[in-house]
Write a protein that holds these residues in place. Structure first.
Motif, PDB file in Angstrom:
ATOM      1  N   UNK A   1       0.857  -1.183   0.000  1.00 37.95           N
ATOM      2  CA  UNK A   1       0.000   0.000   0.000  1.00 37.95           C
ATOM      3  C   UNK A   1       0.891   1.229   0.000  1.00 37.95           C
ATOM      4  N   UNK A   2       0.388   2.329  -0.556  1.00 43.78           N
ATOM      5  CA  UNK A   2       1.180   3.554  -0.653  1.00 43.78           C
ATOM      6  C   UNK A   2       2.152   3.485  -1.811  1.00 43.78           C
ATOM      7  N   UNK A   3       3.305   4.103  -1.622  1.00 48.35           N
ATOM      8  CA  UNK A   3       4.360   4.013  -2.620  1.00 48.35           C
ATOM      9  C   UNK A   3       4.322   5.048  -3.717  1.00 48.35           C
ATOM     10  N   UNK A   4       3.312   5.905  -3.734  1.00 50.10           N
ATOM     11  CA  UNK A   4       3.229   6.964  -4.741  1.00 50.10           C
ATOM     12  C   UNK A   4       2.714   8.242  -4.100  1.00 50.10           C
ATOM     13  N   UNK A   5       3.278   9.346  -4.507  1.00 52.19           N
ATOM     14  CA  UNK A   5       2.853  10.641  -3.987  1.00 52.19           C
ATOM     15  C   UNK A   5       1.344  10.809  -4.159  1.00 52.19           C
ATOM     16  N   UNK A   6       0.688  11.384  -3.149  1.00 51.99           N
ATOM     17  CA  UNK A   6      -0.748  11.600  -3.224  1.00 51.99           C
ATOM     18  C   UNK A   6      -1.077  12.767  -4.151  1.00 51.99           C
ATOM     19  N   UNK A   7      -2.181  12.655  -4.852  1.00 53.32           N
ATOM     20  CA  UNK A   7      -2.604  13.672  -5.817  1.00 53.32           C
ATOM     21  C   UNK A   7      -3.365  14.775  -5.088  1.00 53.32           C
ATOM     22  N   UNK A   8      -2.605  15.598  -4.394  1.00 54.11           N
ATOM     23  CA  UNK A   8      -3.174  16.751  -3.681  1.00 54.11           C
ATOM     24  C   UNK A   8      -2.074  17.791  -3.520  1.00 54.11           C
ATOM     25  N   UNK A   9      -2.417  19.041  -3.294  1.00 57.49           N
ATOM     26  CA  UNK A   9      -1.377  20.067  -3.111  1.00 57.49           C
ATOM     27  C   UNK A   9      -0.507  19.743  -1.901  1.00 57.49           C
ATOM     28  N   UNK A  10       0.734  20.143  -1.973  1.00 55.64           N
ATOM     29  CA  UNK A  10       1.637  19.930  -0.858  1.00 55.64           C
ATOM     30  C   UNK A  10       2.445  18.655  -0.986  1.00 55.64           C
ATOM     31  N   UNK A  11       3.287  18.427   0.012  1.00 58.62           N
ATOM     32  CA  UNK A  11       4.253  17.329  -0.025  1.00 58.62           C
ATOM     33  C   UNK A  11       3.695  16.102   0.696  1.00 58.62           C
ATOM     34  N   UNK A  12       2.590  15.584   0.202  1.00 57.99           N
ATOM     35  CA  UNK A  12       1.936  14.446   0.852  1.00 57.99           C
ATOM     36  C   UNK A  12       2.382  13.128   0.226  1.00 57.99           C
ATOM     37  N   UNK A  13       2.870  12.242   1.095  1.00 55.08           N
ATOM     38  CA  UNK A  13       3.252  10.893   0.686  1.00 55.08           C
ATOM     39  C   UNK A  13       2.538   9.932   1.627  1.00 55.08           C
ATOM     40  N   UNK A  14       1.893   8.902   1.105  1.00 58.27           N
ATOM     41  CA  UNK A  14       1.043   8.060   1.952  1.00 58.27           C
ATOM     42  C   UNK A  14       1.853   7.111   2.826  1.00 58.27           C
TER      43      UNK A  14
END
Length: 485
Positions: free
Chosen positions: A357-370
């Motif tokens: 699960x995770x492993x890719x930057x989230x598609x939202x503004x800012x430096x969000x990584x799951x």
């Protein structure tokens, strides 16, 4: 410096940023861009201190030292108690400033400010308990060992948890009679200046001086021969550079540097509880804590069940499920840190690890990584060797507890480690055999006040907290007194 700081009244993050951006203070060096971690947009420029500012700050500390060192310890402690009360009264605003600086969740940021106040109070108590000791010499003479302050101290602190990091070192240096020049990280400048302004307002002029800027400013401060002690919390590479410079001129160095903390999950533990502990350790503050869990070793008997629970928690954090073990999702501090996390994950997957699960930057503004869960990791991967400092749980399955302990200790670091086990014998073995400054059993975070620990290997050297830290800021002097004939 102290006389240039804003007053200790109510202030906002924008006011502090205007101050350190040079809009309200003279001089200054180059401009450094500041980014909003939540939105990813630029929020201004930091005006770094100039070489002249560094010289002035050290001069101010050196001039204030003779008077401060001879101030009674009880008065120094009283000043710290006043500073603690001031910080405690401003925890809400300090929390908002830190959240704006680094993207840390507001509740966690406010709690962090409260911890800073507690550390100031703790030093005010422990700092007056021991000034030295008497010796059993000639009964007609007096023999004693005195503890004396060393002189101006440089305190360089990180961005990820700046309030406790700064408060612990500042309090220990100040209560023992040293003066301080403090450089907070340029990645959390408003938070650093806000806390320092509240503390400095309760001290005489020149006792606490503050600089703004990046590594160039820190290097100039570290190289100043008038600085007796340099205390640094930050990266291992920077810590080693500091040690070379300060050691070369005969100064003293305290280092709390990088970590790659393991968690060992033994056979017989409850899988849900174990997954919750891993999630708290790996995902709190988006994995951006010095003692975050970065390596996970699961006994094969529980590996499948623990992993499934951990994936459930990680996915719930992304969707905003309030039942996700009390953890929430915030951004990484900036694009630079996100790039490190993404590289470690991508390289692991390319080498054969599985991203559940995770492993890719989230598609939202800012430096969000799951929150990311990797299985099938090998000990030679960067995600298992280098400091990731992001929300990544990198898992290896081990056949037994012996192999788990060996794997946990197979590292260039030695800051902290956690072991989850129902076995008292295994708990005692872990405490004795893991070569780390702190070993925690059945709780990923926690510990009583008053303890001290020395990090190992690449994680630094010298106690980072507690009563032993006070001794690092003092020098021992043997005194022998006889009556004149």
């Amino acid at each position: 410096m102290h006389e240039l700081l804003p007053s200790a009244g109510l202030f906002s993050g924008s006011q502090i940023l205007q101050w350190i951006a040079g809009e309200s203070r003279p001089g200054g060096g180059k401009d450094l861009p500041l980014t909003d971690a939540v939105t990813g947009s630029k929020r201004g420029d930091l005006r770094a201190s100039s070489p002249g500012d560094v010289d002035s700050a050290v001069t101010s500390a050196a001039q204030a030292f003779p008077r401060w060192r001879h101030t009674p310890a009880s008065e120094r402690a009283a000043a710290l108690r006043e500073a603690a009360a001031t910080v405690r009264a401003h925890t809400g605003e300090l929390g908002r400033i830190l959240s704006r600086d680094t993207g840390r969740l507001l509740g966690q940021a406010t709690d962090s400010a409260a911890v800073a106040a507690d550390l100031l109070d703790e030093a005010a108590v422990t700092g007056v308990l021991e000034a030295g000791r008497s010796l059993a010499g000639n009964p007609l003479a007096v023999d004693a060992v005195r503890r004396e302050p060393r002189g101006p101290v440089a305190v360089l602190t990180p961005w990820n948890d700046p309030y406790p990091a700064a408060a612990g070192l500042l309090a220990a240096a100040l209560v023992t009679g040293n003066t301080v020049v403090h450089k907070p990280s340029e990645r959390s400048p408003a938070a650093g200046w806000a806390l320092a302004s509240l503390i400095a307002a309760r001290l005489p002029a020149g006792v606490l001086n503050v600089l703004a800027g990046d590594g160039e400013v820190g290097a100039a401060l570290v190289a100043d021969p008038r600085v007796a002690v340099v205390a640094h919390i930050g990266s291992t590479a920077t810590g080693r550079d500091i040690a070379r410079v300060v050691g070369g001129r005969g100064g003293r160095v305290l280092l709390e540097n990088g970590g790659k903390d393991p968690i060992v999950v033994d056979s017989g533990v409850d899988p849900r509880w174990a997954a919750e502990q891993i999630a708290i350790g790996a995902f709190t503050n988006t994995g951006q804590l010095c003692t975050s869990v970065e390596r996970v070793y699961l006994h094969r008997d529980v590996a499948e069940a623990v992993t499934a629970e951990l994936v459930r928690i990680a996915e719930a954090m992304v969707t905003g499920d309030p039942g996700a073990s009390g953890t929430d999702l915030g951004p990484l501090v900036d694009e630079r840190q996100l790039a490190v996390v993404a590289r470690h994950v991508d390289e692991a997957v390319a080498a054969g690890a599985t991203c559940l699960t995770g492993g890719r930057r989230l598609d939202r503004p800012g430096c969000f990584y799951p929150p990311t869960v990797l299985t099938g990791c090998r000990p030679d991967l960067a995600v298992m060797r280098e400091e990731t400092f992001g929300p990544v749980a990198a898992i290896m399955t081990v056949p037994d507890f012996d192999e788990a302990l060996k794997a946990a200790d197979d590292t260039d670091y030695g800051l902290a480690a956690t072991v989850l086990t129902p076995s008292t014998a295994h708990a005692l073995r872990a405490a004795a055999e893991i070569d780390a400054g702190t070993v925690k059993v059945n709780a990923v975070f926690g510990g009583a006040p008053g303890g001290s620990a020395d990090p190992r290997r690449g994680s630094g050297h010298g106690p980072g907290f507690g009563p032993a830290l006070l001794g690092e800021f003092t020098a021992l002097k043997a005194v022998h007194i006889e009556a004149a004939p």
